[in-house]
Design an enzyme around this catalytic site. Sequence first.
Site, PDB file in Angstrom:
ATOM      1  N   SER A  61      72.438  68.734  72.785  1.00 37.60           N
ATOM      2  CA  SER A  61      73.626  69.510  73.123  1.00 37.60           C
ATOM      3  C   SER A  61      73.746  70.731  72.201  1.00 37.60           C
ATOM      4  O   SER A  61      72.806  71.522  72.133  1.00 37.60           O
ATOM      5  CB  SER A  61      74.856  68.601  73.035  1.00 37.60           C
ATOM      6  OG  SER A  61      75.950  69.188  73.670  1.00 37.60           O
ATOM      7  N   HIS A 112      75.777  63.813  80.401  1.00 36.86           N
ATOM      8  CA  HIS A 112      75.357  64.513  79.188  1.00 36.86           C
ATOM      9  C   HIS A 112      75.219  63.546  78.005  1.00 36.86           C
ATOM     10  O   HIS A 112      74.338  63.691  77.173  1.00 36.86           O
ATOM     11  CB  HIS A 112      76.389  65.592  78.872  1.00 36.86           C
ATOM     12  CG  HIS A 112      76.040  66.459  77.709  1.00 36.86           C
ATOM     13  ND1 HIS A 112      74.871  67.187  77.664  1.00 36.86           N
ATOM     14  CD2 HIS A 112      76.701  66.724  76.548  1.00 36.86           C
ATOM     15  CE1 HIS A 112      74.826  67.856  76.520  1.00 36.86           C
ATOM     16  NE2 HIS A 112      75.919  67.597  75.824  1.00 36.86           N
ATOM     17  N   ASP A 118      73.188  65.021  84.062  1.00 36.28           N
ATOM     18  CA  ASP A 118      73.905  65.870  83.112  1.00 36.28           C
ATOM     19  C   ASP A 118      74.325  67.165  83.812  1.00 36.28           C
ATOM     20  O   ASP A 118      73.484  67.975  84.174  1.00 36.28           O
ATOM     21  CB  ASP A 118      72.986  66.175  81.914  1.00 36.28           C
ATOM     22  CG  ASP A 118      73.669  66.994  80.828  1.00 36.28           C
ATOM     23  OD1 ASP A 118      74.804  67.466  81.046  1.00 36.28           O
ATOM     24  OD2 ASP A 118      73.065  67.157  79.751  1.00 36.28           O
TER      25      ASP A 118
END
Lengths: 231, 386
Positions: B160, B359, B326
């Site tokens: 991320s 995610h 995601d």
Amino acid sequence: MSLLSGARDRFILGENAFGLRPDLGLVASMIEPESRLLDVGCDDGALLEYLVKQQGCDGRGMEISQAGVNACVARGLPVVQGDADRHLVDYPDDSFDYVILSHTMQAVHHPRDVLGQLLRIADTAIVSILNYGHWRARMSMVTRGRMPHTRTLSTPWFETANIRPCTVRDFLDLTRMLGIRVGRAYGISKGTEVALIKPSYEGQSNLFAEQAVFELFRPEAPKKRRGKARG
Amino acid sequence: MTQAGPAIHEIQDSLPGHRVVLRDGADITLESGATLGPVTVAYQTWGTLNDDRSNVVLICHALTGDQYAVGTHPITEKGGWWESMVGPGKPIDTDRFFVICPNCLGGCMGTTGPAAVNPKTDELYGTNFPVITIRDMVNAQVMLMDELGIEKILCVVGGSMGGMQVLEWAARHPERVESAVCIAGAARHSAQNIAFHEVGRQAIMADPDWCNGLYYKEGKRPESGLSVARMAAHITYLSEPALWRKFGRSLQDRFNKSYGFGADFQVESYLRHQGSTFVNRFDANAYLYITRAMDYFDLETEFDGDLANAWKDTPVRFLLVSFTSDWLFPTSESKEVVRSLNRAGANVSFVEIESDKGHDAFLLDEPDLFATAGGFIDSVAREAGI
């Protein structure tokens, strides 16, 4: 019945020191050491690893399966998950000296586009196919009325990934249609027996080769033939 | 919302782990041109640095992560956020590597950020803290490596926002990075992601307890604002199938609808819990600053509109990983990076892992992630003779 009758150029693929499957050994022998190459459908990376680590090539791979990518990455090979139909467009023109497509042509949706892409990103493509024109495959259809089920075509029709079955003749027709120049061409039977495919006995090759390997060049850029395969 | 524990700024200095003041306390020039100093970086390490200092793995944490990737978290008292990935015999093997995880610049767990005291004024920075960027965060990590005498990092890895830092490292400091693993990351923050961040920031700033960012002085905390920000963000970390599997439309501790606005549904109760526990370990201003840093991140624009320029002649080996479900950092973002690496002729591996966990998958038990990342890091290490 084993080899092409009338064929003058034939040889047996020997064991290779690196445990490569013989037909992959033949493909490897058609690649110049230290060249830049992309192996499309590189599976577990056996051929790619040989070319990178033994032949000093700058090699990249593309593989559709998670297991294959994991195996390659664990071998330290740069491999991108993707499939030939959709992801060859990601590579710029002339990215590589060679692009390899082994046993994958019959599994792509758009063989014609894929061939075009291969010869866009490299000036030489080494393409191997499974030959549905082999006499056993033909016998299977003629005598049993069933889809070919042979040594090299062993997956039942409802499970096979081979959605574009073709024969040596079909494939060569396509290259002619696209103006692609064919360099060295080999038919392989029984896994290790190799015979050159020449225009004069294309029909026989089509009958006796279980698989075939072709060296393909762009239509516009004639290339010098390289030396004999090292087998 | 009632205060559930001491404010972050009150306990920051007492958190366990290492601290280093960068460049003897000198000011650091930020990407914006502003200066900041002295800058302290808090970090954790695991494993042992080898004699030639070649076995370093640097972990970059995500937006709401921190340096406590492994081991009991000093505030939540739960396990670290990346226990699945880091530890003895794990993909990032602490028996083999010297693993460093710093708290990012602008963070609130000991590294200089808005919840820290400005040593020049003896006042908490609050919103007087300068706006920082991903590049500033990475520059602080570069200086940390300098302080630790580490010239080259074997592998920079992060998910991320951590993935953004990984790309920044590789783009700006290729000579110091052997390999880069960017998980569920992107080379720029999308419009949708900026939009979600803006919702979070507005929620914080709309809370009267935010006090224009100077809530520390007032003895207040914008807990409801930060909590709403966390709730909204948390939805983006999950996927609909994951939410459905976990909660469906199940009611919380009741058999019938209440015909009111209590947390009837389990998913509501879950989000409220996520929000209310978050405020105990995170500072609202830090959330503003770090989300802003992510929004500003755009490597493509920084490299003249072509990301391939960032990787020109790069010696770095790359691994990119994305997850099918995601939608915050979708596969298309990773692929954009992969394409640019291909254009630059870089050494890149990429895999899209099948997962319905959204995610957050990069923090969860994903055997294919462990296999791919573990295999990659192992091969890099073997080549380096480690």
